[in-house]
Motif scaffolding. Structure first.
Motif, PDB file in Angstrom:
ATOM      1  N   ALA A   1       0.831  -1.205   0.000  1.00 13.91           N
ATOM      2  CA  ALA A   1       0.000   0.000   0.000  1.00 13.91           C
ATOM      3  C   ALA A   1       0.864   1.252   0.000  1.00 13.91           C
ATOM      4  CB  ALA A   1      -0.927  -0.008   1.212  1.00 13.91           C
ATOM      5  N   ARG A   2       1.931   1.268   0.823  1.00 15.37           N
ATOM      6  CA  ARG A   2       2.821   2.438   0.869  1.00 15.37           C
ATOM      7  C   ARG A   2       3.491   2.674  -0.477  1.00 15.37           C
ATOM      8  NH1 ARG A   2       3.751   0.875   6.419  1.00 15.37           N
ATOM      9  NH2 ARG A   2       5.274  -0.687   5.757  1.00 15.37           N
ATOM     10  N   SER A   3       3.763   1.590  -1.192  1.00 14.78           N
ATOM     11  CA  SER A   3       4.416   1.687  -2.500  1.00 14.78           C
ATOM     12  C   SER A   3       3.419   1.907  -3.633  1.00 14.78           C
ATOM     13  CB  SER A   3       5.209   0.400  -2.777  1.00 14.78           C
ATOM     14  OG  SER A   3       6.163   0.157  -1.768  1.00 14.78           O
ATOM     15  N   ARG A   4       2.157   2.067  -3.293  1.00 15.18           N
ATOM     16  CA  ARG A   4       1.088   2.271  -4.275  1.00 15.18           C
ATOM     17  C   ARG A   4       1.019   1.112  -5.273  1.00 15.18           C
ATOM     18  NH1 ARG A   4      -1.063   7.248  -4.043  1.00 15.18           N
ATOM     19  NH2 ARG A   4      -1.755   7.235  -6.223  1.00 15.18           N
ATOM     20  N   GLU A   5       1.158  -0.087  -4.733  1.00 15.80           N
ATOM     21  CA  GLU A   5       1.122  -1.302  -5.543  1.00 15.80           C
ATOM     22  C   GLU A   5      -0.017  -2.227  -5.118  1.00 15.80           C
ATOM     23  OE1 GLU A   5       2.772  -2.498  -8.173  1.00 15.80           O
ATOM     24  OE2 GLU A   5       3.942  -0.665  -8.443  1.00 15.80           O
ATOM     25  N   LEU A   6      -0.983  -1.691  -4.368  1.00 15.41           N
ATOM     26  CA  LEU A   6      -2.077  -2.507  -3.848  1.00 15.41           C
ATOM     27  C   LEU A   6      -3.413  -1.905  -4.260  1.00 15.41           C
ATOM     28  CD1 LEU A   6      -2.932  -4.905  -2.047  1.00 15.41           C
ATOM     29  CD2 LEU A   6      -2.769  -3.369  -0.069  1.00 15.41           C
ATOM     30  N   ASN A   7      -4.149  -2.636  -5.080  1.00 12.47           N
ATOM     31  CA  ASN A   7      -5.449  -2.177  -5.569  1.00 12.47           C
ATOM     32  C   ASN A   7      -6.595  -2.820  -4.798  1.00 12.47           C
ATOM     33  OD1 ASN A   7      -4.919  -0.338  -7.751  1.00 12.47           O
ATOM     34  ND2 ASN A   7      -4.176  -2.093  -8.922  1.00 12.47           N
ATOM     35  N   ALA A   8      -7.744  -2.128  -4.819  1.00 13.17           N
ATOM     36  CA  ALA A   8      -8.955  -2.650  -4.204  1.00 13.17           C
ATOM     37  C   ALA A   8      -9.989  -2.936  -5.280  1.00 13.17           C
ATOM     38  CB  ALA A   8      -9.514  -1.647  -3.202  1.00 13.17           C
ATOM     39  N   TYR A   9     -10.445  -4.181  -5.311  1.00 13.68           N
ATOM     40  CA  TYR A   9     -11.575  -4.535  -6.157  1.00 13.68           C
ATOM     41  C   TYR A   9     -12.813  -4.467  -5.268  1.00 13.68           C
ATOM     42  CZ  TYR A   9     -14.682  -7.203  -9.197  1.00 13.68           C
ATOM     43  OH  TYR A   9     -15.732  -7.601  -9.982  1.00 13.68           O
ATOM     44  N   LYS A  10     -13.581  -3.406  -5.418  1.00 18.94           N
ATOM     45  CA  LYS A  10     -14.721  -3.173  -4.539  1.00 18.94           C
ATOM     46  C   LYS A  10     -15.870  -4.132  -4.860  1.00 18.94           C
ATOM     47  CE  LYS A  10     -13.638   1.756  -4.209  1.00 18.94           C
ATOM     48  NZ  LYS A  10     -14.103   3.127  -4.569  1.00 18.94           N
ATOM     49  N   HIS A  11     -16.280  -4.853  -3.839  1.00 12.70           N
ATOM     50  CA  HIS A  11     -17.375  -5.815  -3.998  1.00 12.70           C
ATOM     51  C   HIS A  11     -18.474  -5.479  -3.008  1.00 12.70           C
ATOM     52  CE1 HIS A  11     -19.540  -9.464  -4.776  1.00 12.70           C
ATOM     53  NE2 HIS A  11     -19.440  -9.846  -3.522  1.00 12.70           N
ATOM     54  N   ASP A  12     -19.623  -5.090  -3.522  1.00 13.99           N
ATOM     55  CA  ASP A  12     -20.747  -4.715  -2.671  1.00 13.99           C
ATOM     56  C   ASP A  12     -21.786  -5.823  -2.549  1.00 13.99           C
ATOM     57  OD1 ASP A  12     -19.729  -2.142  -2.135  1.00 13.99           O
ATOM     58  OD2 ASP A  12     -20.473  -1.419  -4.068  1.00 13.99           O
ATOM     59  N   GLY A  13     -21.448  -7.000  -3.078  1.00 15.03           N
ATOM     60  CA  GLY A  13     -22.369  -8.124  -2.990  1.00 15.03           C
ATOM     61  C   GLY A  13     -22.193  -8.905  -1.706  1.00 15.03           C
ATOM     62  N   PHE A  14     -22.475 -10.202  -1.762  1.00 17.08           N
ATOM     63  CA  PHE A  14     -22.431 -11.052  -0.581  1.00 17.08           C
ATOM     64  C   PHE A  14     -21.004 -11.440  -0.221  1.00 17.08           C
ATOM     65  CE2 PHE A  14     -22.294 -15.212   1.438  1.00 17.08           C
ATOM     66  CZ  PHE A  14     -23.158 -15.045   2.499  1.00 17.08           C
ATOM     67  N   TRP A  15     -20.719 -11.423   1.059  1.00 15.13           N
ATOM     68  CA  TRP A  15     -19.462 -11.942   1.603  1.00 15.13           C
ATOM     69  C   TRP A  15     -19.709 -12.319   3.049  1.00 15.13           C
ATOM     70  CZ3 TRP A  15     -16.446 -10.830   5.824  1.00 15.13           C
ATOM     71  CH2 TRP A  15     -15.160 -11.403   5.855  1.00 15.13           C
ATOM     72  N   GLN A  16     -19.208 -13.479   3.446  1.00  9.55           N
ATOM     73  CA  GLN A  16     -19.379 -13.897   4.837  1.00  9.55           C
ATOM     74  C   GLN A  16     -18.250 -14.854   5.219  1.00  9.55           C
ATOM     75  OE1 GLN A  16     -21.831 -13.042   7.278  1.00  9.55           O
ATOM     76  NE2 GLN A  16     -20.288 -14.076   8.534  1.00  9.55           N
ATOM     77  N   CYS A  17     -17.577 -14.544   6.306  1.00  7.98           N
ATOM     78  CA  CYS A  17     -16.586 -15.480   6.824  1.00  7.98           C
ATOM     79  C   CYS A  17     -17.248 -16.367   7.874  1.00  7.98           C
ATOM     80  CB  CYS A  17     -15.398 -14.742   7.432  1.00  7.98           C
ATOM     81  SG  CYS A  17     -15.794 -13.855   8.956  1.00  7.98           S
ATOM     82  N   MET A  18     -16.611 -17.498   8.157  1.00  8.84           N
ATOM     83  CA  MET A  18     -17.113 -18.407   9.179  1.00  8.84           C
ATOM     84  C   MET A  18     -16.154 -18.353  10.358  1.00  8.84           C
ATOM     85  SD  MET A  18     -18.128 -22.442   8.896  1.00  8.84           S
ATOM     86  CE  MET A  18     -16.395 -22.937   8.790  1.00  8.84           C
ATOM     87  N   ASP A  19     -16.276 -17.300  11.131  1.00 10.31           N
ATOM     88  CA  ASP A  19     -15.355 -17.056  12.227  1.00 10.31           C
ATOM     89  C   ASP A  19     -15.850 -17.645  13.547  1.00 10.31           C
ATOM     90  OD1 ASP A  19     -12.832 -15.930  12.743  1.00 10.31           O
ATOM     91  OD2 ASP A  19     -13.753 -14.245  13.793  1.00 10.31           O
ATOM     92  N   THR A  20     -17.154 -17.759  13.689  1.00 11.78           N
ATOM     93  CA  THR A  20     -17.756 -18.249  14.934  1.00 11.78           C
ATOM     94  C   THR A  20     -18.877 -19.240  14.611  1.00 11.78           C
ATOM     95  OG1 THR A  20     -19.443 -16.503  14.984  1.00 11.78           O
ATOM     96  CG2 THR A  20     -17.308 -16.000  16.017  1.00 11.78           C
ATOM     97  N   MET A  21     -19.419 -19.878  15.633  1.00 13.13           N
ATOM     98  CA  MET A  21     -20.546 -20.782  15.429  1.00 13.13           C
ATOM     99  C   MET A  21     -21.755 -20.029  14.904  1.00 13.13           C
ATOM    100  SD  MET A  21     -20.225 -23.998  15.697  1.00 13.13           S
ATOM    101  CE  MET A  21     -21.936 -24.482  15.838  1.00 13.13           C
ATOM    102  N   ARG A  22     -21.921 -18.777  15.324  1.00 13.65           N
ATOM    103  CA  ARG A  22     -23.024 -17.979  14.807  1.00 13.65           C
ATOM    104  C   ARG A  22     -22.911 -17.817  13.292  1.00 13.65           C
ATOM    105  NH1 ARG A  22     -24.502 -11.731  16.630  1.00 13.65           N
ATOM    106  NH2 ARG A  22     -26.322 -11.501  15.277  1.00 13.65           N
ATOM    107  N   ASP A  23     -21.686 -17.582  12.805  1.00 17.73           N
ATOM    108  CA  ASP A  23     -21.464 -17.469  11.360  1.00 17.73           C
ATOM    109  C   ASP A  23     -21.787 -18.782  10.659  1.00 17.73           C
ATOM    110  OD1 ASP A  23     -20.524 -14.868  11.777  1.00 17.73           O
ATOM    111  OD2 ASP A  23     -18.451 -15.534  11.958  1.00 17.73           O
TER     112      ASP A  23
END
Length: 257
Positions: free
Chosen positions: A217-239
């Protein structure tokens, strides 16, 4: 382009199941979440996987060792020299390389350890505990058009993870830990990386989300592909229960296949 999946962590925040198996092997609809992630990539034509194993790696290896048999109709003929006849094969056209990247290795160290399996080419990287309906082909196209070292999928969720700041040209200006004031995009995985990223990974103790991405990021070599759709991690039992409910109700947004 190969797909690298990080699947070696302990999964301590979902210990109800991770004491028996690695978190990527916890099931959603009778199949590991790792399988769901691979099915998404496969839908877009990416079938060559490198899995970074660690904690209880034998569970992942045994799953794929038996995968062909479990996904096929088979006759075992014990009257004819124990002959096995495969009638129908429902398995996917996958090539899966399972690599022991160490029990306590950090995320950057795990990526570093699988470099020799990537044929000195760009590759994709994601976590073995998150599903999304991100269009992988559009992600790769975006990365190629931007011509930077790295692209990560940027998503918005309740703030629990590291934060990225993105300018109007989709260039990541900083990669940092969250603050109370943040309501920003975060790193959702589903990355595309050039070989140059390995120059930023020092050793097994390197956390990929720290120096490598921060320096990119500091070297301006990191891009963001913006995704406004569905995303969900499975971090807990609730997830897990949320994902299970979506799957059982036929409303799983990540099921693009």
């Amino acid at each position: 382009m190969k797909v690298v999946i990080l699947a070696g962590g302990f999964g301590t925040r979902i210990s109800e199941e991770s004491h028996l198996k690695p978190k990527p092997m916890i099931e959603i609809g009778d199949m590991p979440i790792l399988w769901h992630i691979m099915k998404q990539y496969s839908h877009y034509g990416y079938n060559d996987f490198v899995i970074c194993c660690g904690y209880k790696q034998h569970t992942i290896k045994e799953f794929f060792a038996d995968y062909y048999l479990h996904r096929s109709d088979i006759t075992f003929d014990f009257t004819n020299k124990n002959n096995m006849i495969v009638h129908s094969n429902f398995s996917e056209p996958w090539k899966v390389t399972l690599v022991d990247t160490g029990l306590n290795t950090m995320t950057g160290g795990r990526v570093k350890r699988i470099r020799n399996y990537l044929d000195n080419e760009p590759f994709m990287l994601t976590y073995g505990d998150g599903v999304s309906d991100v269009d992988i082909n559009e992600l790769v196209k975006f990365h190629n058009e931007k011509g930077k070292m790295a692209t990560i999928t940027a998503i918005r969720v309740d703030q629990k993870f590291g934060v990225i700041d993105v300018d109007d040209n989709d260039l990541i200006m900083s990669f940092r830990e969250k603050t109370k004031e943040d309501g920003s995009y975060i790193n959702g995985g589903f990355m595309v990386l050039e070989q140059g990223i390995f120059d930023l990974i020092e050793c097994d103790e390197t956390v990929f989300e720290k120096y490598p991405l921060e320096e990119a990021a500091r070297s301006r070599e990191l891009n963001a592909y913006k995704h406004d759709g569905f995303w969900q991690c499975m971090d807990t039992m609730r997830d897990k229960l949320l994902l299970e409910k979506l799957w059982e109700n036929g409303a799983a947004p990540w099921k693009v296949w």
